[in-house]
Design an enzyme around this catalytic site. Structure first.
Site, PDB file in Angstrom:
ATOM      1  N   SER A 188      60.667  20.082 105.417  1.00  0.00           N
ATOM      2  CA  SER A 188      59.244  19.870 105.486  1.00  0.00           C
ATOM      3  C   SER A 188      58.920  18.607 106.275  1.00  0.00           C
ATOM      4  O   SER A 188      59.261  18.506 107.436  1.00  0.00           O
ATOM      5  CB  SER A 188      58.665  19.827 104.083  1.00  0.00           C
ATOM      6  OG  SER A 188      57.325  20.168 104.115  1.00  0.00           O
ATOM      7  N   ASP A 286      55.149  30.590 105.912  1.00  0.00           N
ATOM      8  CA  ASP A 286      55.357  29.370 105.147  1.00  0.00           C
ATOM      9  C   ASP A 286      54.204  29.150 104.168  1.00  0.00           C
ATOM     10  O   ASP A 286      53.035  29.095 104.566  1.00  0.00           O
ATOM     11  CB  ASP A 286      55.475  28.184 106.106  1.00  0.00           C
ATOM     12  CG  ASP A 286      55.822  26.907 105.383  1.00  0.00           C
ATOM     13  OD1 ASP A 286      57.013  26.572 105.333  1.00  0.00           O
ATOM     14  OD2 ASP A 286      54.894  26.254 104.856  1.00  0.00           O
ATOM     15  N   HIS A 353      59.055  27.911 101.148  1.00  0.00           N
ATOM     16  CA  HIS A 353      58.958  26.630 101.844  1.00  0.00           C
ATOM     17  C   HIS A 353      60.168  25.800 101.457  1.00  0.00           C
ATOM     18  O   HIS A 353      60.335  25.463 100.278  1.00  0.00           O
ATOM     19  CB  HIS A 353      57.675  25.893 101.459  1.00  0.00           C
ATOM     20  CG  HIS A 353      57.472  24.616 102.210  1.00  0.00           C
ATOM     21  ND1 HIS A 353      57.097  24.583 103.531  1.00  0.00           N
ATOM     22  CD2 HIS A 353      57.618  23.327 101.833  1.00  0.00           C
ATOM     23  CE1 HIS A 353      57.009  23.323 103.923  1.00  0.00           C
ATOM     24  NE2 HIS A 353      57.329  22.543 102.916  1.00  0.00           N
TER      25      HIS A 353
END
Length: 411
Positions: A188, A286, A353
């Site tokens: 991320s 996502d 994610h």
């Protein structure tokens, strides 16, 4: 001139540091009932004492830190460095909120962290990297280890670039200078940081050793949201201005980006400019981007997207069609990147994610796969030059191996 390598992204939980961008911390996730296996392995934190003198501090002025699990056996001189994710903040209020959390202060960080997934020390959980030196660098600057500023009125330090540098100095002194191979990764916001710092990481080592980078969930497209606006473009501009982000060797500046940005084309250009071999691990749907840039509360004031955001199985036909357009934009964005033989790609059709940190998605009996190739094996095959890996999944809902994230409550 402030320069920003706009990877059309900027990542995690990216949570902006504001409440809306920190859903990891505020929403319980349900993941098909699968949990990590084996006895948990916890690694203590180490604060970098030399950082303060160099101004390399967290947002509140506290010392940055990392967790190091030493390698052994054949991996004693191999290093895997993971940059923690956790979003960003783009204004004073959201940064002040972040300052009083583990995302902005080492005072609030866990003293020990569980290492699992790509950080696991067990061969049955992490067959190719389990005995490497595995490091997790904590994230407390609010701008993917990129900022170089200070707000005296608010008492906020934006020193991500200095934290990156002092962390690398620390690890080199701990033995990384003798590495015979190395991998920089992150998820991320950490995935975005791994992209931005990839060539810097490569430059730390002799040219004759294998050094590569892995970005997990680090792609955030400048996509049009459900209201026809570009949420992330405005948000990232705030991050850059507030935190005085300055990147060297970038041929375009923030103003040029604002005036000429063309989404997928510029993203592909940015990725292609990186010289070090890079692997992109991402989902085509996502969930962070779905919740925090495509269908935000502001873009969806009547809540038509709430059920879809919480559980992909509740998306209607029109919503799935919209998300298929997002997937198409992502594939277009990485087309040029994927043409290089040195790069790797794994884009599956899961609503997830970050897939390298969780054991059930990284390596397990029923982990996500594309054409019977799981994530851990795909990354390792690419890293060790066993095979070229360019795997793109068929569109949702074709993939039955996904571990989709389902949220237990609305926010």
């Amino acid at each position: 001139m402030k320069s920003f390598l706009v990877i059309s992204l900027f990542a995690l939980l990216l949570p902006r540091c504001s409440r809306g961008f920190e859903y990891w911390n505020q929403t319980k996730l349900v993941d098909d009932g699968i949990t990590d296996v084996g006895v948990p392995h916890f690694v203590p934190i180490t604060l970098i004492g030399s950082a303060a003198a160099k101004g390399a501090v967290c947002m509140d002025g506290s010392l940055p830190g990392y967790h190091l699990d030493k390698g052994f056996g054949s991996g004693a001189n191999s290093w895997l460095v993971q940059l923690e994710g956790g979003g960003w903040c783009n204004d004073i209020n959201s940064c002040l909120y972040r300052k009083k959390s583990r995302r902005g202060s080492s005072y609030y960080m866990e003293k020990q962290l569980q290492f699992s997934g790509i950080l696991s020390n067990k061969p049955e959980e992490n067959p190719d990297f389990y005995n490497w030196n595995r490091v997790k660098i904590r994230y407390c600057d609010g701008a993917s280890f990129l900022g170089e500023g200070y707000d005296s009125a608010a008492g906020l330090f934006f020193r991500g670039q200095r934290i990156w540098l002092v962390s690398m100095e620390e690890l080199m002194s701990k033995g990384m200078r003798y590495a015979d191979q190395a991998l920089l990764t992150g998820c991320s916001a950490g995935g975005l940081a791994a992209i931005h710092h990839c060539d810097e990481f490569r430059a730390l080592f002799p040219g004759n050793i294998r050094v590569k980078c892995l970005a997990d969930a680090g792609m955030f497209l400048d996509a049009i949201d459900v209201a026809g606006q570009r949420t992330l473009r405005h948000f990232f501009g705030g991050v850059v201005n507030l935190q005085d982000i300055l990147l060297e060797n970038v041929s375009f500046g923030l103003q040029e980006w604002r005036e000429t940005y063309q989404g997928p084309a510029l993203l592909a250009f940015s990725l292609f400019c990186i010289q070090t071999p890079l692997f992109l691990l991402n989902t085509a749907y996502d969930v962070w981007q779905l919740q925090e840039s495509l269908a935000t509360k502001a873009a969806d004031p009547h809540g038509y997207w709430i059920d879809c955001k919480m559980n992909n199985a509740k998306c209607n036909t029109g919503q799935i069609e919209f998300l298929q357009g997002f997937r198409n934009q992502m594939l277009l964005s990485v087309r040029k990147f994927s043409l290089s033989s040195k790069n790797g790609l794994f884009i599956n059709s899961c609503f997830a994610h970050c897939q390298s940190e969780r054991q059930d998605t990284w390596f397990g009996s029923n982990s996500p796969s594309i054409r019977n190739r799981g994530i851990a094996k795909s990354v390792a095959d690419w890293y060790f030059d066993r095979f070229q890996v360019k795997l793109v999944d068929c569109p949702y809902p074709c993939d039955g191996s996904c571990h989709n994230l389902v949220f237990s409550r609305r926010y």
